[in-house]
Design a protein around this motif. Structure first.
Motif, PDB file in Angstrom:
ATOM      1  N   GLY A  97       0.816  -1.209   0.000  1.00 45.84           N
ATOM      2  CA  GLY A  97       0.000   0.000   0.000  1.00 45.84           C
ATOM      3  C   GLY A  97       0.844   1.249   0.000  1.00 45.84           C
ATOM      4  O   GLY A  97       1.966   1.267  -0.512  1.00 45.84           O
ATOM      5  N   LEU A  98       0.287   2.320   0.581  1.00 42.76           N
ATOM      6  CA  LEU A  98       0.934   3.627   0.620  1.00 42.76           C
ATOM      7  C   LEU A  98       1.511   3.882   2.006  1.00 42.76           C
ATOM      8  O   LEU A  98       0.838   3.674   3.020  1.00 42.76           O
ATOM      9  CB  LEU A  98      -0.080   4.723   0.274  1.00 42.76           C
ATOM     10  N   PHE A  99       2.756   4.365   2.057  1.00 40.98           N
ATOM     11  CA  PHE A  99       3.440   4.638   3.316  1.00 40.98           C
ATOM     12  C   PHE A  99       4.081   6.016   3.258  1.00 40.98           C
ATOM     13  O   PHE A  99       4.494   6.476   2.187  1.00 40.98           O
ATOM     14  CB  PHE A  99       4.534   3.592   3.580  1.00 40.98           C
ATOM     15  N   SER A 100       4.179   6.671   4.402  1.00 41.53           N
ATOM     16  CA  SER A 100       4.915   7.934   4.492  1.00 41.53           C
ATOM     17  C   SER A 100       6.074   7.752   5.466  1.00 41.53           C
ATOM     18  O   SER A 100       5.987   6.968   6.419  1.00 41.53           O
ATOM     19  CB  SER A 100       4.002   9.075   4.968  1.00 41.53           C
ATOM     20  N   LEU A 101       7.162   8.475   5.198  1.00 38.01           N
ATOM     21  CA  LEU A 101       8.340   8.417   6.064  1.00 38.01           C
ATOM     22  C   LEU A 101       8.797   9.845   6.335  1.00 38.01           C
ATOM     23  O   LEU A 101       9.355  10.507   5.466  1.00 38.01           O
ATOM     24  CB  LEU A 101       9.456   7.610   5.406  1.00 38.01           C
ATOM     25  N   THR A 102       8.524  10.318   7.549  1.00 37.02           N
ATOM     26  CA  THR A 102       8.878  11.674   7.948  1.00 37.02           C
ATOM     27  C   THR A 102      10.069  11.614   8.892  1.00 37.02           C
ATOM     28  O   THR A 102       9.971  11.059   9.989  1.00 37.02           O
ATOM     29  CB  THR A 102       7.693  12.370   8.643  1.00 37.02           C
ATOM     30  N   VAL A 103      11.184  12.184   8.440  1.00 37.97           N
ATOM     31  CA  VAL A 103      12.426  12.143   9.208  1.00 37.97           C
ATOM     32  C   VAL A 103      13.063  13.527   9.159  1.00 37.97           C
ATOM     33  O   VAL A 103      13.153  14.124   8.077  1.00 37.97           O
ATOM     34  CB  VAL A 103      13.415  11.105   8.625  1.00 37.97           C
ATOM     35  N   PRO A 104      13.532  14.074  10.289  1.00 39.43           N
ATOM     36  CA  PRO A 104      14.215  15.375  10.251  1.00 39.43           C
ATOM     37  C   PRO A 104      15.445  15.326   9.352  1.00 39.43           C
ATOM     38  O   PRO A 104      16.035  14.258   9.134  1.00 39.43           O
ATOM     39  CB  PRO A 104      14.621  15.623  11.715  1.00 39.43           C
ATOM     40  N   THR A 105      15.845  16.474   8.815  1.00 37.51           N
ATOM     41  CA  THR A 105      17.034  16.520   7.968  1.00 37.51           C
ATOM     42  C   THR A 105      18.225  15.956   8.725  1.00 37.51           C
ATOM     43  O   THR A 105      18.416  16.228   9.909  1.00 37.51           O
ATOM     44  CB  THR A 105      17.341  17.971   7.542  1.00 37.51           C
ATOM     45  N   GLY A 106      19.002  15.132   8.024  1.00 40.23           N
ATOM     46  CA  GLY A 106      20.152  14.492   8.655  1.00 40.23           C
ATOM     47  C   GLY A 106      19.804  13.201   9.370  1.00 40.23           C
ATOM     48  O   GLY A 106      20.675  12.561   9.958  1.00 40.23           O
ATOM     49  N   GLY A 107      18.521  12.794   9.289  1.00 39.59           N
ATOM     50  CA  GLY A 107      18.084  11.595   9.993  1.00 39.59           C
ATOM     51  C   GLY A 107      18.260  10.306   9.219  1.00 39.59           C
ATOM     52  O   GLY A 107      17.834   9.244   9.679  1.00 39.59           O
ATOM     53  N   GLY A 108      18.865  10.371   8.027  1.00 42.68           N
ATOM     54  CA  GLY A 108      19.180   9.166   7.272  1.00 42.68           C
ATOM     55  C   GLY A 108      18.011   8.553   6.532  1.00 42.68           C
ATOM     56  O   GLY A 108      17.923   7.336   6.396  1.00 42.68           O
ATOM     57  N   LYS A 109      17.103   9.390   5.997  1.00 45.26           N
ATOM     58  CA  LYS A 109      15.897   8.848   5.376  1.00 45.26           C
ATOM     59  C   LYS A 109      16.166   8.091   4.078  1.00 45.26           C
ATOM     60  O   LYS A 109      15.415   7.173   3.737  1.00 45.26           O
ATOM     61  CB  LYS A 109      14.870   9.948   5.125  1.00 45.26           C
ATOM     62  N   THR A 110      17.230   8.445   3.334  1.00 41.66           N
ATOM     63  CA  THR A 110      17.493   7.776   2.060  1.00 41.66           C
ATOM     64  C   THR A 110      17.737   6.288   2.259  1.00 41.66           C
ATOM     65  O   THR A 110      17.084   5.436   1.637  1.00 41.66           O
ATOM     66  CB  THR A 110      18.698   8.417   1.348  1.00 41.66           C
TER      67      THR A 110
END
Length: 609
Positions: free
Chosen positions: A54-67
């Motif tokens: 399905g659909l997911f969101s990933l909210t991470v502060p800058t520098g939090g390693g989201k890539t």
């Protein structure tokens, strides 16, 4: 290509993440708080991967390693579901969609370093597909000439072209333009990869950059691809530090439904609170500053290390000149960055900036490092300044610029890591959608809701923006409902791409002119005969080779601009119908250079980057 084996790729990623974590701790390259958030986000990604497609969101502060966190989720998700799914229902690849060319190349390189670390896997896992590596047709305009020239391509080049268009690789890294044009184009070359989007996990990086005017057809198409009642079988991850309000609401009735947050809203608030690494200083009502005053203020600081981000390329040129005038002959450590510089030049400048900011180098003393830039620095570029200045702009852009300040949390007292937002006296804000976004940011401030440390503020901002910028009626949707695909193709324009490509053959560095690496390639291409009427074309490998030396100029011109740009210094690369042009004027290269020299008043801008 290697067959998609999520377990093998996952084992490699987990190993690399463990190595990086231990190295960062031992070398002190990130604060304990930053490391803790990265670890916790990784755990949430592993847990959420067990959920249904399905659909997911990933909210991470800058520098939090989201890539890498988003990739971790995708591989766990694929591995989990492929264990029990029938063969025709298994995930077949991961597609990473990135909005900016300035970061797609570094992301693709990072993935290649991860998964193509030995000769056996080299070139067999990660496909990088965007306008700068695309196998473009021959640059002659006559169809019969194109056919003759294309016949000279060997079978290896042809296989590369088909592979790029088919998206057959286990991991595809592409641009937002490429991805969405594939969904809405009627041209066979674009549509050829549609079947390989099915059964994919699609990661959208910097999802806040989706154009509001195109949101209706875009969100409708994404909902269709992830609809469990359809046979497409896709999962999607929407990643950013500034999560937009894409859910269905009164403000956005065409929004998405059923988006699962990988990091809960409560946890996201905690992460943003924990990573409060900077102090924002907003301008007072009516307060503004000139370029000369800004330059003087920065140069009076004890530590002359600062990033200044402005809204237009012209503003960046003017501010950089103000610094040069005050520094005189002692301008070492002053840098400029914008898309009036070719990609190879930007990488050269960024490399020196990163060297000067590197923690190990700073043990010997802090070198001057003042970077005047447009927004091309704001997303995905890993630099860490002690101070950032940002011209008043869209709320998400301000927060993204702040992510380049104390990024790794090594300045313990955030009162010493300042992000100053300012109104320039010498530059009018851009018009159009960008101007609308600035106005909504001002409204958000007046409402007392502009609190970057609270992720809820981004939802408030994007709701205000979408109220004014997402149209109630959409011609593309009407044309789609009537199966008028020609109209859809003509109307869908992901970006306002009224630009033309210009090749830089020579650059002036420290007063001396020298050829770029593209010059010999271009001269060789010019010597090839295409037909009796003309000559010259680029092979696909050559096209890739010269891309780092190409920049885009706007087609929007008036008589004043034509005089300023000196059109006699721009000529077609091969014949009058060529899509590629050559710049015969001055280009200021090197670490001190600002790029293309218009040799007169700088053109008024429609493009803001």
């Amino acid at each position: 290509w290697e067959p998609f084996n999520p377990k093998s790729l996952l084992d490699r990623l987990e190993y690399e993440l463990d190595c990086r974590t231990r190295k960062a701790k031992s070398e002190g390259k990130a604060s304990e708080e930053v490391m803790a958030v990265r670890q916790e986000v990784g755990g949430f990604c592993r847990d959420a991967a067990l959920k249904a497609r399905g659909l997911f969101s990933l909210t991470v502060p800058t520098g939090g390693g989201k890539t890498l966190a988003s990739l971790l989720f995708a591989l766990h998700h694929a591995d989990h579901h492929n264990k029990s799914a029938k063969e025709n229902k298994r995930f077949r690849r991961i597609i990473v969609v990135i909005p900016f060319l300035s970061i797609i190349q570094q992301t693709a390189k990072e993935f290649r370093d991860l998964f193509e670390f030995d000769e056996a896997n080299k070139g067999r896992v990660v496909l990088e597909h965007h306008s700068q590596v695309e196998d473009e047709p021959v640059s002659t305009a006559k169809n019969k000439d194109k056919e003759k020239a294309e016949a000279s391509y060997d079978s290896i080049s042809e296989r590369r072209r088909l592979a790029a268009e088919n998206w057959d690789a286990p991991i595809v890294v592409t641009t937002s333009v490429q991805f969405f044009e594939s969904l809405f184009s009627r041209r066979p070359a674009k549509a050829r990869k549609l079947h390989n989007i099915a059964q994919s996990i699609i990661i959208f990086d910097e999802i806040q950059t989706l154009p509001p005017l195109m949101l209706q057809p875009i969100l409708n198409a994404l909902s269709e691809l992830a609809n469990p009642d359809r046979r497409y079988g896709c999962s999607m991850v929407f990643c950013t530090a500034t999560q937009p309000a894409l859910g269905k609401s009164e403000d956005l009735p065409v929004g998405l439904e059923g988006v699962w947050p990988i990091v809960s809203q409560k946890k996201a608030r905690q992460h943003f609170e924990l990573l409060k690494r900077v102090k924002y200083q907003w301008p007072e009502e009516g307060e503004s500053i000139s370029w000369e005053e800004l330059a003087g203020t920065v140069l009076q600081q004890d530590v002359q290390q600062a990033l200044i981000v402005v809204n237009t390329r012209k503003a960046a040129r003017d501010l950089h000149q103000a610094f040069r005038e005050q520094l005189g002959s002692d301008a070492d450590g002053l840098f400029h960055l914008s898309t009036w510089m070719m990609p190879a030049h930007r990488l050269e400048v960024l490399g020196e900036v990163k060297r000067r900011l590197d923690r190990e180098n700073q043990k010997k003393g802090r070198e001057r490092c003042i970077l005047v830039s447009t927004q091309c620095i704001e997303a995905g570029v890993d630099v860490d300044f002690p101070t950032v200045w940002r011209a008043f702009g869209p709320y998400d852009s301000i927060v993204q610029a702040a992510g380049r300040c104390n990024r790794n949390g090594l300045i313990k007292n955030r009162e010493d890591a300042i992000v100053r937002i300012f109104h320039p006296k010498d530059s009018k804000p851009p018009k159009g959608l960008y101007g609308t976004a600035i106005a909504q940011t001002q409204l958000l401030r007046r409402m007392g809701l502009a609190v970057p440390e609270n992720p809820d503020s981004f939802t408030d901002y994007f709701r205000l923006l979408y109220q004014l910028s997402v149209p109630d009626e959409c011609g593309i949707q009407r044309a789609r409902s009537r199966l008028h695909f020609k109209e859809v193709d003509e109307m869908f324009e992901f970006i306002d791409d009224n630009t033309f490509s210009v090749l830089i053959q020579d650059e002036t560095v420290d007063g001396e002119e020298r050829p770029t690496k593209a010059k010999s390639v271009y001269e060789s291409a010019c010597s090839r005969a295409v037909s009796q009427k003309g000559k010259g074309y680029l092979t696909r490998d050559e096209w890739r080779e010269i891309q780092p030396f190409i920049l885009n100029l706007s087609k929007h011109t008036n008589s004043e601009q034509k005089e300023a740009i000196k059109w006699e210094k721009i000529r077609p690369a091969f014949d009058q119908d060529s899509s590629l042009f050559v710049w015969d004027g001055v280009y200021q290269g090197g670490l001190c250079g600002v790029g293309i020299d218009f040799n007169g008043p700088i053109p008024a801008e429609r493009m803001i980057l």
